[in-house]
Scaffold this active site. Structure first.
Site, mmCIF file in Angstrom:
data_model
loop_
_atom_site.group_PDB
_atom_site.id
_atom_site.type_symbol
_atom_site.label_atom_id
_atom_site.label_comp_id
_atom_site.label_asym_id
_atom_site.label_seq_id
_atom_site.Cartn_x
_atom_site.Cartn_y
_atom_site.Cartn_z
ATOM 1 N N LEU A 34 0.849 -1.199 0.000
ATOM 2 C CA LEU A 34 0.000 0.000 0.000
ATOM 3 C C LEU A 34 0.878 1.240 0.000
ATOM 4 C CD1 LEU A 34 -2.455 -1.094 2.828
ATOM 5 C CD2 LEU A 34 -3.033 -0.880 0.412
ATOM 6 N N HIS A 35 0.625 2.153 -0.908
ATOM 7 C CA HIS A 35 1.397 3.401 -0.862
ATOM 8 C C HIS A 35 0.639 4.601 -1.422
ATOM 9 C CE1 HIS A 35 1.969 2.407 -5.090
ATOM 10 N NE2 HIS A 35 2.323 3.656 -5.274
ATOM 11 N N ARG A 36 -0.580 4.394 -1.986
ATOM 12 C CA ARG A 36 -1.301 5.529 -2.583
ATOM 13 C C ARG A 36 -1.667 6.535 -1.495
ATOM 14 N NH1 ARG A 36 -0.493 5.266 -7.919
ATOM 15 N NH2 ARG A 36 -0.485 3.058 -8.386
#
Ligand code: UD1
Length: 388
Positions: A229-231
């Site tokens: 996850l990085h958005r």
């Protein structure tokens, strides 16, 4: 005669897109590929580790731009790369993907006019072989035409700007061609070449399969999920991040999870103290971002992926592994229509995981031209444009 071709790399997902093209161009006597790293990603495990895995040389030119706001980062890339362009005068600039540096280098290169440079050397004009008769480098976008139709995503802005300016648009799938045509782009500029990331995966398949990273971290093949996850929309808001951590903790009761944590995500998990709730869960293994081969080994052997990455939606589609994408939309719809990807709201994630665990998995259909030969098609295209 050799033509200088700049390959722009900036952030983690770019390296596996330029590597196959670098190797394919290196074999041609008319091409001199030069890797330019803007420095958008700079941690060893977000950048350097990929160069050794993908057997590409350390970048000939490093702009050292680093992190910043969107305008700050894009502005610094434009200023730094314009100087390089004026000094080196490449014949072609290849930009890949949709990160800030992709857009920034496209703007810098398409606004340049070699004629106006005081040191212009008519014996070394870029217009040689340039079939478009430009007085600047030809600019080609690899992975053009993808659209999420969500302009709150920085990447969507980057894609739109890059595609409206680039001279050549190499697309991965028919939906991308359709998007470009609908936006009024001339069909002459659009060339479907397929998905270059599959080339990297196939190039390194033996090494990926040979590793047993899952074992090192106490996991069994086919019995764990990979989370990435990085958005900003998922990890920059603390309420959303709290909900995501609660969901991951619940899912980990049903299937073990490995979570390589992106620096943006780690910063926010640490700031909010949420990292502790994850660390205390014995079924959830937190690791640093992994190198390409190590990460792909985790993907090859997992039961499912939970992600908001673009690339992982494609890699899992190719491998036939169920992918749950925590986003309201995707610029890669073919991973849903043909592949194993499903979009999910936060509220739906557990249900989606249940579907996978109860074997409700659709058979895979690999999209056309996702075949490991995209770099060769791009080289043919460049040859036609420059070296004829
Ligand atoms: C960028 C891309 C995104 C891509 C992602 C892959 C844009 C707008 N975003 O997002 O499309 O999917 O890369 O990872 O171009 N940081 C480090 N070390 C690094 C890099 C980043 O610590 O090597 C931290 C910094 O605090 C930085 C933050 O991560 O401010 C975000 O980095 P940035 O490059 O701005 O965006 P990403 O979230 O990585």
């Amino acid at each position: 005669m050799t033509y200088t071709i700049h390959l722009i790399a900036a952030a983690r997902p770019n390296f596996m897109k330029i590597a196959p093209l670098y190797h394919a161009l290196k074999k041609e006597d008319w091409a001199e590929p030069v890797i330019i790293h803007t420095g958008q990603h700079y941690d060893v495990n977000m950048s350097d580790a990929f160069f050794s895995d993908l057997h590409i040389p350390y970048p000939a030119i490093h702009l050292g731009v680093g992190s910043g706001t969107h305008a700050d980062q894009a502005g610094h890339v434009m200023m730094a790369y314009e100087k390089i362009l004026m000094d080196k005068r490449p014949d072609m600039v290849v930009v890949v993907g949709d990160v800030n540096s992709t857009m920034a280098c496209t703007i810098a290169a398409t606004k340049l006019t070699y004629d106006s440079l005081s040191t212009w050397d008519s014996g070394n004009t870029v217009t040689r072989g340039n079939t478009l008769n430009l007085r600047r480098p030809m600019v080609a976008h690899l992975e053009a035409g993808l659209r999420s139709f969500d302009r709150t995503m920085p990447e969507e802005i980057n894609r739109l700007v890059t595609d409206v300016l680039a001279d050549i648009l190499w697309t991965p799938s028919p939906d991308a061609d359709e998007n470009l045509l609908r936006e009024g782009i001339s069909p002459n500029k659009i060339i479907r070449v397929g998905n270059i990331m599959i080339d990297s995966m196939e190039m390194l398949r033996d090494k990926i399969e040979h590793k047993t990273v899952y074992k090192e971290i106490g996991l069994e093949p086919g019995k764990y999920g990979v989370v990435t996850l990085h958005r900003p929309s998922n990890v920059d808001n603390s309420d959303t991040l709290v909900t995501i951590c609660e969901i991951l903790n619940k899912i980990a009761q049903k299937i073990k999870l490995v979570f390589p944590i992106h620096p943006r995500t780690r910063k926010n998990l640490e700031k909010t103290g949420l990292i502790n709730t994850l660390e205390n869960n014995g079924n959830l293994v937190l690791v640093e971002p992994q190198s390409y081969i190590r990460f792909m080994n985790l993907i090859f052997n997992c039961l499912l992926a939970i992600t908001d990455s673009g690339g992982i939606q494609e890699e899992t589609t190719y491998l036939g592994i169920p992918c749950i994408t925590i986003r309201p939309n995707t610029e890669r719809p073919i991973t849903i229509t043909n592949g194993t990807n499903r979009l999910s709201t936060l509220g739906e994630i557990e249900k989606r995981v249940e579907e996978v665990l109860s074997n409700k998995i659709r058979p895979k259909v690999i999209p056309e031209l996702w075949d490991g030969n995209t770099a060769a098609r791009v080289v043919e295209s460049i040859k036609g444009l420059l070296a004829n």
